[in-house]
Every structure is written in C-alpha cells, then in structure tokens.
Design a protein around this motif. Structure first.
Motif, PDB file in Angstrom:
ATOM      1  N   UNK A 160     -19.640 -13.159 -47.762  1.00 35.26           N
ATOM      2  CA  UNK A 160     -18.766 -12.194 -47.089  1.00 35.26           C
ATOM      3  C   UNK A 160     -18.376 -12.704 -45.703  1.00 35.26           C
ATOM      4  N   UNK A 161     -17.366 -12.070 -45.127  1.00 36.33           N
ATOM      5  CA  UNK A 161     -16.871 -12.458 -43.811  1.00 36.33           C
ATOM      6  C   UNK A 161     -17.988 -12.442 -42.767  1.00 36.33           C
ATOM      7  N   UNK A 162     -18.865 -11.466 -42.845  1.00 36.87           N
ATOM      8  CA  UNK A 162     -19.957 -11.372 -41.865  1.00 36.87           C
ATOM      9  C   UNK A 162     -20.835 -12.621 -41.873  1.00 36.87           C
ATOM     10  N   UNK A 163     -20.929 -13.283 -43.046  1.00 34.74           N
ATOM     11  CA  UNK A 163     -21.776 -14.461 -43.179  1.00 34.74           C
ATOM     12  C   UNK A 163     -21.181 -15.693 -42.502  1.00 34.74           C
ATOM     13  N   UNK A 164     -19.876 -15.738 -42.375  1.00 33.67           N
ATOM     14  CA  UNK A 164     -19.216 -16.885 -41.750  1.00 33.67           C
ATOM     15  C   UNK A 164     -18.713 -16.606 -40.338  1.00 33.67           C
ATOM     16  N   UNK A 165     -18.683 -15.337 -39.947  1.00 32.65           N
ATOM     17  CA  UNK A 165     -18.190 -14.989 -38.612  1.00 32.65           C
ATOM     18  C   UNK A 165     -19.102 -15.578 -37.546  1.00 32.65           C
ATOM     19  N   UNK A 166     -18.469 -16.128 -36.524  1.00 31.84           N
ATOM     20  CA  UNK A 166     -19.200 -16.708 -35.399  1.00 31.84           C
ATOM     21  C   UNK A 166     -18.639 -16.141 -34.101  1.00 31.84           C
ATOM     22  N   UNK A 167     -19.424 -16.172 -33.032  1.00 34.10           N
ATOM     23  CA  UNK A 167     -18.869 -15.772 -31.742  1.00 34.10           C
ATOM     24  C   UNK A 167     -17.660 -16.653 -31.413  1.00 34.10           C
ATOM     25  N   UNK A 168     -16.645 -16.066 -30.838  1.00 37.20           N
ATOM     26  CA  UNK A 168     -15.429 -16.810 -30.523  1.00 37.20           C
ATOM     27  C   UNK A 168     -14.947 -16.355 -29.152  1.00 37.20           C
ATOM     28  N   UNK A 169     -14.595 -17.282 -28.272  1.00 39.39           N
ATOM     29  CA  UNK A 169     -14.138 -16.871 -26.937  1.00 39.39           C
ATOM     30  C   UNK A 169     -12.840 -16.070 -27.025  1.00 39.39           C
ATOM     31  N   UNK A 170     -12.782 -15.008 -26.290  1.00 34.96           N
ATOM     32  CA  UNK A 170     -11.601 -14.151 -26.296  1.00 34.96           C
ATOM     33  C   UNK A 170     -11.149 -13.908 -24.863  1.00 34.96           C
ATOM     34  N   UNK A 171      -9.893 -13.535 -24.734  1.00 33.24           N
ATOM     35  CA  UNK A 171      -9.329 -13.197 -23.434  1.00 33.24           C
ATOM     36  C   UNK A 171      -8.748 -11.795 -23.519  1.00 33.24           C
ATOM     37  N   UNK A 172      -8.588 -11.188 -22.378  1.00 34.40           N
ATOM     38  CA  UNK A 172      -8.013  -9.851 -22.307  1.00 34.40           C
ATOM     39  C   UNK A 172      -6.490  -9.937 -22.218  1.00 34.40           C
ATOM     40  N   UNK A 173      -5.809  -9.016 -22.847  1.00 28.20           N
ATOM     41  CA  UNK A 173      -4.348  -8.960 -22.763  1.00 28.20           C
ATOM     42  C   UNK A 173      -3.901  -8.806 -21.312  1.00 28.20           C
ATOM     43  N   UNK A 174      -4.735  -8.168 -20.484  1.00 24.54           N
ATOM     44  CA  UNK A 174      -4.410  -7.969 -19.068  1.00 24.54           C
ATOM     45  C   UNK A 174      -4.881  -9.120 -18.188  1.00 24.54           C
ATOM     46  N   UNK A 224      -5.623 -18.553 -29.767  1.00 23.80           N
ATOM     47  CA  UNK A 224      -6.101 -17.687 -28.701  1.00 23.80           C
ATOM     48  C   UNK A 224      -6.340 -16.301 -29.281  1.00 23.80           C
ATOM     49  N   UNK A 225      -7.561 -15.799 -29.122  1.00 27.78           N
ATOM     50  CA  UNK A 225      -7.909 -14.445 -29.553  1.00 27.78           C
ATOM     51  C   UNK A 225      -7.781 -13.545 -28.338  1.00 27.78           C
ATOM     52  N   UNK A 226      -6.869 -12.588 -28.430  1.00 32.92           N
ATOM     53  CA  UNK A 226      -6.583 -11.685 -27.318  1.00 32.92           C
ATOM     54  C   UNK A 226      -7.072 -10.293 -27.693  1.00 32.92           C
ATOM     55  N   UNK A 227      -7.867  -9.693 -26.810  1.00 28.22           N
ATOM     56  CA  UNK A 227      -8.401  -8.358 -27.038  1.00 28.22           C
ATOM     57  C   UNK A 227      -7.728  -7.355 -26.109  1.00 28.22           C
ATOM     58  N   UNK A 228      -7.633  -6.117 -26.562  1.00 26.17           N
ATOM     59  CA  UNK A 228      -7.097  -5.066 -25.706  1.00 26.17           C
ATOM     60  C   UNK A 228      -8.214  -4.517 -24.819  1.00 26.17           C
ATOM     61  N   UNK A 229      -7.914  -3.493 -24.053  1.00 21.66           N
ATOM     62  CA  UNK A 229      -8.902  -2.958 -23.104  1.00 21.66           C
ATOM     63  C   UNK A 229     -10.110  -2.326 -23.794  1.00 21.66           C
ATOM     64  N   UNK A 230      -9.985  -2.005 -25.085  1.00 19.53           N
ATOM     65  CA  UNK A 230     -11.102  -1.447 -25.847  1.00 19.53           C
ATOM     66  C   UNK A 230     -11.852  -2.512 -26.651  1.00 19.53           C
ATOM     67  N   UNK A 231     -11.547  -3.792 -26.367  1.00 22.26           N
ATOM     68  CA  UNK A 231     -12.194  -4.930 -27.034  1.00 22.26           C
ATOM     69  C   UNK A 231     -11.838  -5.051 -28.511  1.00 22.26           C
ATOM     70  N   UNK A 232     -10.678  -4.519 -28.883  1.00 25.45           N
ATOM     71  CA  UNK A 232     -10.161  -4.676 -30.248  1.00 25.45           C
ATOM     72  C   UNK A 232      -9.130  -5.800 -30.241  1.00 25.45           C
ATOM     73  N   UNK A 233      -8.986  -6.512 -31.357  1.00 26.38           N
ATOM     74  CA  UNK A 233      -7.981  -7.581 -31.403  1.00 26.38           C
ATOM     75  C   UNK A 233      -6.573  -7.044 -31.105  1.00 26.38           C
ATOM     76  N   UNK A 234      -5.916  -7.671 -30.165  1.00 27.54           N
ATOM     77  CA  UNK A 234      -4.553  -7.331 -29.761  1.00 27.54           C
ATOM     78  C   UNK A 234      -3.570  -8.345 -30.368  1.00 27.54           C
TER      79      UNK A 234
END
Length: 152
Positions: free
Chosen positions: A2-16, A34-44
């Motif tokens: 499953x996805x949880x088995x392969x998911x790894x920490x990944x550096x993210x930046x804030x949209x702001x 580039x993984x961009x997160x919104x202010x609630x830490x959800x993928x943007x």
C-alpha cells in the motif's frame, strides 16, 4: 503493498513561503518536484521541476522551438532575479497544477497509474480523520521504480 508502505518524508514548502528559498531547497536536495502545502499543511500543489523553469523562458520561446533556439543564455533572466519578492504561490505556473494525492491504503499499482496519467514524479500520501487532513509523506517515481526492481 500500500501507499503507506512506500511513503517517505519529503521536504515541503508553504504556498506563502519565499520563492527563492523554495528554489534553493529544490536545487540543494535535487528534488524531482516541489511539494507545496497550504496553511493547514495539506497539499496545495505538486510541481515537476520542468514546470518550475517556466518563469525563466519567455512564453514566445515555449510556443516556437525556433524562437527558443535563437535565444542566447544572456537573454534569459536569472531565476533569482525573477523570483525575488515572490511567494511560492505566485511563482507557480499560472494554471496551478493540482496535487496528485492518494490515501494510505491506495495500492501501488494505482499510485503508478496516477503518476503515468498525470505526468508527475511525485504523489503525496494524505490521511484524513474526517475533520482534518494531513500529509504523511510522499512517493517518488524513483522509490516506486526501486520497489518494482527489487520485487522477488
């Protein structure tokens, strides 16, 4: 698997966040996207590196390869100069690329199919408890390929 088995920490930046800082993270870590997160830490947004370069190359050169061929390096604007004073959200392509997101129980064949369909090298894995959604990690195309190569 499953996805949880392969998911790894990944550096993210804030949209702001600061676009220059995000660009440096992208370069220093040699990230595929580039993984961009919104202010609630959800993928943007998830933006492949090739699309991050759009700010450097003039639109007319994107539309006509002969125009791009005629461009000299000195005519291209420096990325740091173009990004100075911009937030990450302002840097992103005009038509924001919606993030490719899966839940932790998604099968890896589904993850691979999503990457192929969306032309993205990165899928965010998110978990939701009904009220709150949080990013738990990401799966890169390289990590997925590694899994498929090492399967017995």
């Amino acid at each position: 698997m499953r996805a949880r088995d392969l998911a790894e920490p990944y550096p993210a930046v804030s949209a702001d966040g600061d676009a220059v800082t995000a660009a440096r993270l992208f370069v220093d870590r040699r990230l595929p996207a580039l993984l961009v997160l919104d202010s609630d830490q959800r993928p943007y947004a998830i933006v492949p590196g090739s699309q991050l370069l759009r700010v450097v190359v003039p639109n007319y050169a994107l539309e006509d390869s002969a125009q791009a061929l005629a461009l000299h390096d000195t005519e291209l604007e420096r990325l740091a100069e173009k990004l100075a004073g911009l937030t990450v959200a302002q840097w992103l392509p005009r038509h924001r690329i919606l993030p490719t997101v899966v839940g932790p129980d998604t099968g890896i064949a589904q993850v691979a199919a999503l990457m192929i369909r969306t032309h993205t090298p990165l899928v965010a894995v998110v978990e939701s408890d009904g009220q709150e959604t949080r990013t738990v990690g990401a799966i890169t195309a390289a990590r997925l390929m590694e899994h498929f190569l090492t399967q017995e």
